[in-house]
Enzyme design. Structure first.
Site, PDB file in Angstrom:
ATOM      1  N   GLU A  31      -4.413  -8.355  -3.094  1.00  0.00           N
ATOM      2  CA  GLU A  31      -4.079  -7.574  -4.296  1.00  0.00           C
ATOM      3  C   GLU A  31      -3.212  -8.387  -5.253  1.00  0.00           C
ATOM      4  O   GLU A  31      -2.599  -9.386  -4.875  1.00  0.00           O
ATOM      5  CB  GLU A  31      -3.361  -6.288  -3.894  1.00  0.00           C
ATOM      6  CG  GLU A  31      -2.091  -6.539  -3.098  1.00  0.00           C
ATOM      7  CD  GLU A  31      -1.047  -5.487  -3.315  1.00  0.00           C
ATOM      8  OE1 GLU A  31      -0.749  -5.177  -4.494  1.00  0.00           O
ATOM      9  OE2 GLU A  31      -0.510  -4.970  -2.323  1.00  0.00           O
ATOM     10  N   LYS A  92       0.078  -2.014 -14.234  1.00  0.00           N
ATOM     11  CA  LYS A  92      -0.122  -1.792 -12.797  1.00  0.00           C
ATOM     12  C   LYS A  92      -1.228  -0.744 -12.674  1.00  0.00           C
ATOM     13  O   LYS A  92      -1.061   0.387 -13.149  1.00  0.00           O
ATOM     14  CB  LYS A  92       1.195  -1.299 -12.186  1.00  0.00           C
ATOM     15  CG  LYS A  92       1.113  -0.880 -10.723  1.00  0.00           C
ATOM     16  CD  LYS A  92       2.498  -0.438 -10.234  1.00  0.00           C
ATOM     17  CE  LYS A  92       2.421   0.280  -8.900  1.00  0.00           C
ATOM     18  NZ  LYS A  92       3.723   0.818  -8.465  1.00  0.00           N
ATOM     19  N   VAL A 112      -2.830  -1.493  -3.863  1.00  0.00           N
ATOM     20  CA  VAL A 112      -3.619  -1.339  -2.633  1.00  0.00           C
ATOM     21  C   VAL A 112      -4.819  -0.428  -2.898  1.00  0.00           C
ATOM     22  O   VAL A 112      -5.950  -0.729  -2.489  1.00  0.00           O
ATOM     23  CB  VAL A 112      -2.740  -0.771  -1.491  1.00  0.00           C
ATOM     24  CG1 VAL A 112      -3.598  -0.317  -0.312  1.00  0.00           C
ATOM     25  CG2 VAL A 112      -1.730  -1.822  -1.026  1.00  0.00           C
ATOM     26  N   ASP A 144       6.258  12.527  -5.156  1.00  0.00           N
ATOM     27  CA  ASP A 144       5.856  11.123  -5.266  1.00  0.00           C
ATOM     28  C   ASP A 144       5.249  10.635  -3.956  1.00  0.00           C
ATOM     29  O   ASP A 144       5.952  10.376  -2.984  1.00  0.00           O
ATOM     30  CB  ASP A 144       7.058  10.253  -5.658  1.00  0.00           C
ATOM     31  CG  ASP A 144       6.637   8.844  -6.058  1.00  0.00           C
ATOM     32  OD1 ASP A 144       5.445   8.511  -5.904  1.00  0.00           O
ATOM     33  OD2 ASP A 144       7.501   8.082  -6.526  1.00  0.00           O
ATOM     34  N   SER A 146       2.163   7.816  -2.808  1.00  0.00           N
ATOM     35  CA  SER A 146       1.288   6.765  -3.336  1.00  0.00           C
ATOM     36  C   SER A 146      -0.184   7.148  -3.221  1.00  0.00           C
ATOM     37  O   SER A 146      -0.620   7.713  -2.211  1.00  0.00           O
ATOM     38  CB  SER A 146       1.523   5.462  -2.589  1.00  0.00           C
ATOM     39  OG  SER A 146       0.641   4.470  -3.060  1.00  0.00           O
ATOM     40  N   ALA A 147      -0.941   6.789  -4.254  1.00  0.00           N
ATOM     41  CA  ALA A 147      -2.396   6.974  -4.222  1.00  0.00           C
ATOM     42  C   ALA A 147      -3.053   6.048  -3.195  1.00  0.00           C
ATOM     43  O   ALA A 147      -4.246   6.196  -2.900  1.00  0.00           O
ATOM     44  CB  ALA A 147      -2.990   6.723  -5.606  1.00  0.00           C
ATOM     45  N   LYS A 165       6.208   0.307   3.045  1.00  0.00           N
ATOM     46  CA  LYS A 165       7.498  -0.197   2.591  1.00  0.00           C
ATOM     47  C   LYS A 165       8.623   0.711   3.096  1.00  0.00           C
ATOM     48  O   LYS A 165       8.520   1.936   3.058  1.00  0.00           O
ATOM     49  CB  LYS A 165       7.493  -0.317   1.065  1.00  0.00           C
ATOM     50  CG  LYS A 165       6.765  -1.590   0.638  1.00  0.00           C
ATOM     51  CD  LYS A 165       6.697  -1.765  -0.860  1.00  0.00           C
ATOM     52  CE  LYS A 165       5.592  -0.948  -1.451  1.00  0.00           C
ATOM     53  NZ  LYS A 165       4.259  -1.509  -1.281  1.00  0.00           N
TER      54      LYS A 165
HETATM   55  N1  PSU Z   1       3.249  -4.852  -0.747  1.00  0.00           N
HETATM   56  C1  PSU Z   1       4.274  -5.681  -1.114  1.00  0.00           C
HETATM   57  N2  PSU Z   1       4.743  -5.563  -2.402  1.00  0.00           N
HETATM   58  C2  PSU Z   1       4.193  -4.683  -3.314  1.00  0.00           C
HETATM   59  C3  PSU Z   1       3.115  -3.831  -2.913  1.00  0.00           C
HETATM   60  C4  PSU Z   1       2.673  -3.963  -1.614  1.00  0.00           C
HETATM   61  O1  PSU Z   1       4.782  -6.482  -0.307  1.00  0.00           O
HETATM   62  O2  PSU Z   1       4.636  -4.644  -4.466  1.00  0.00           O
HETATM   63  C5  PSU Z   1       2.514  -2.865  -3.936  1.00  0.00           C
HETATM   64  C6  PSU Z   1       1.053  -2.511  -3.581  1.00  0.00           C
HETATM   65  O3  PSU Z   1       0.265  -2.846  -4.706  1.00  0.00           O
HETATM   66  C7  PSU Z   1       1.056  -1.004  -3.381  1.00  0.00           C
HETATM   67  C8  PSU Z   1       2.130  -0.609  -4.353  1.00  0.00           C
HETATM   68  O4  PSU Z   1      -0.180  -0.427  -3.637  1.00  0.00           O
HETATM   69  O5  PSU Z   1       3.144  -1.581  -4.076  1.00  0.00           O
HETATM   70  C9  PSU Z   1       2.570   0.819  -4.150  1.00  0.00           C
HETATM   71  O6  PSU Z   1       2.992   1.323  -5.385  1.00  0.00           O
HETATM   72  P1  PSU Z   1       3.231   2.904  -5.537  1.00  0.00           P
HETATM   73  O7  PSU Z   1       4.360   3.208  -4.590  1.00  0.00           O
HETATM   74  O8  PSU Z   1       3.633   3.097  -6.977  1.00  0.00           O
HETATM   75  O9  PSU Z   1       1.966   3.593  -5.182  1.00  0.00           O
HETATM   76 MN    MN Z   2       4.379   6.884  -6.824  1.00  0.00          MN
END
Ligand code: PSU
Ligand code: MN
Length: 311
Positions: A31, A92, A112, A144, A146-147, A165
């Site tokens: 990604e 993004k 992702v 909140d 994630s998708a 994370k």
């Molecule tokens: N893994 C990492 N760093 C990142 C991500 C994943 O080590 O920045 C990213 C991926 O693209 C994942 C996104 O899809 O963080 C999640 O963002 P959100 O919480 O807004 O869905």
């Molecule tokens: Mn989010």
């Protein structure tokens, strides 16, 4: 009725990726959001090369994915990686953003969720990232989530990650992955990894002993039902972030995000950036390390899968 305008929504493959896929050789999707929004400049540019090299060390061809001027690219040239890593304004893009970027000719890094969609559309079975997105802490108030999670429930591929994370609500995320019927296996562990730390404190039902077992699990899943197999690959304890430092800086980063009123898709990049600065680069080094390990393992799994389908 007139034909719909021919938008290039189908991904464009680089020559190397196209050749590998046509020949049934292993390919690993990577990604671009983690490069553009998860790592600081200029370190992200070196990480982009190192992650591709790690995929090759594992035995596969890397395919970094991004949308450039409205065209989804699977496999980037060095100049294209430069663009992704250098532009502070790069969007993004989750799955829901892809049609807008394509129709309006915009550029963006893929998360992702959107990387998985584009990889599967290109015929790629294995994807490496750092940590999945998931259910945020206090999601009861913010909604909140994630998708990434719903995308993985309907996209057939292997995702190698170091868990989700650790800024997230990990047990809640595992519950959602169960509800969404996403297969989750630990790589040589039944402790769900905690991204920067080896163990999140949540247990897993299943583990695989090697890349070949991971490939067989995916081959079975693909026959049974659409959806992803998450291979959760922990850092070895001697390579993890010091757990005391981890808990301290995460609490500080989440508090700072709350105070700054950060919302929506800005939350994850804000918190990761805060962590990198508050830990004086310690979280950055660990983040890059875990991505490289995931990329190499993904290469090995892709190689095993290519072997399975040649039988
Ligand atoms: N893994 C990492 N760093 C990142 C991500 C994943 O080590 O920045 C990213 C991926 O693209 C994942 C996104 O899809 O963080 C999640 O963002 P959100 O919480 O807004 O869905
Ligand atoms: Mn989010």
């Amino acid at each position: 009725m007139p034909a719909a305008p021919d938008l290039p929504a189908r991904p464009v493959l680089s020559p190397e990726v196209a050749e590998a896929l046509a020949g049934g050789r292993p390919v690993v999707a990577l990604e671009s959001t983690l490069l553009a929004h998860g790592l600081p400049r200029p370190e992200n540019r070196r990480a982009a090369d190192d992650v591709e090299a790690a995929v090759r060390a594992g035995g596969a061809v890397p395919a970094t994915i991004a949308v450039l001027d409205g065209v989804p690219h699977v496999g980037l040239t060095a100049d294209e990686v430069d663009r992704v890593c250098a532009d502070p304004e790069l969007a993004k893009l989750g799955v829901r953003d892809l049609p807008v970027a394509v129709a309006l000719g915009r550029s963006g890094a893929t998360t992702v969720s959107s990387t998985a969609l584009l990889a599967a559309a290109a015929g790629i079975d294995v994807f490496a990232t750092g940590g999945l997105g998931g259910v945020h802490r206090e999601s009861v108030d913010t909604f909140d989530e994630s998708a990434d999670l719903t995308a993985l429930s309907r996209t057939s591929l292997v995702v190698v990650c170091a868990g989700v994370k650790s800024i997230l609500d990990v047990p809640a995320t595992l519950e959602r992955l169960e509800s969404l019927s996403v297969t989750v296996v630990g790589y040589r562990t039944t402790s769900f990894p905690g991204f920067y730390v080896a163990d999140s404190g949540s247990a897993l039902d299943w583990s695989v002993a090697d890349a070949a077992e991971a490939a067989r699990v995916f081959a079975a899943r693909r026959e049974l039902a659409p959806g992803a197999v998450v291979v959760a690959n922990p850092l070895p304890p001697d390579q993890q972030l010091d757990p005391g430092l981890h808990d301290r800086v995460i609490a500080g980063a989440l508090a700072a995000a709350g105070e700054a009123g950060v919302r929506g898709k800005d939350v994850t990049p804000f918190v990761l950036d805060h962590l990198h600065r508050a830990s004086e680069g310690a979280t950055l080094a660990v983040n890059v390390r875990l991505v490289l390990r995931n990329a190499e393992l993904a290469g090995q799994i892709a190689a095993e899968l290519a072997g399975l389908s040649h039988r």
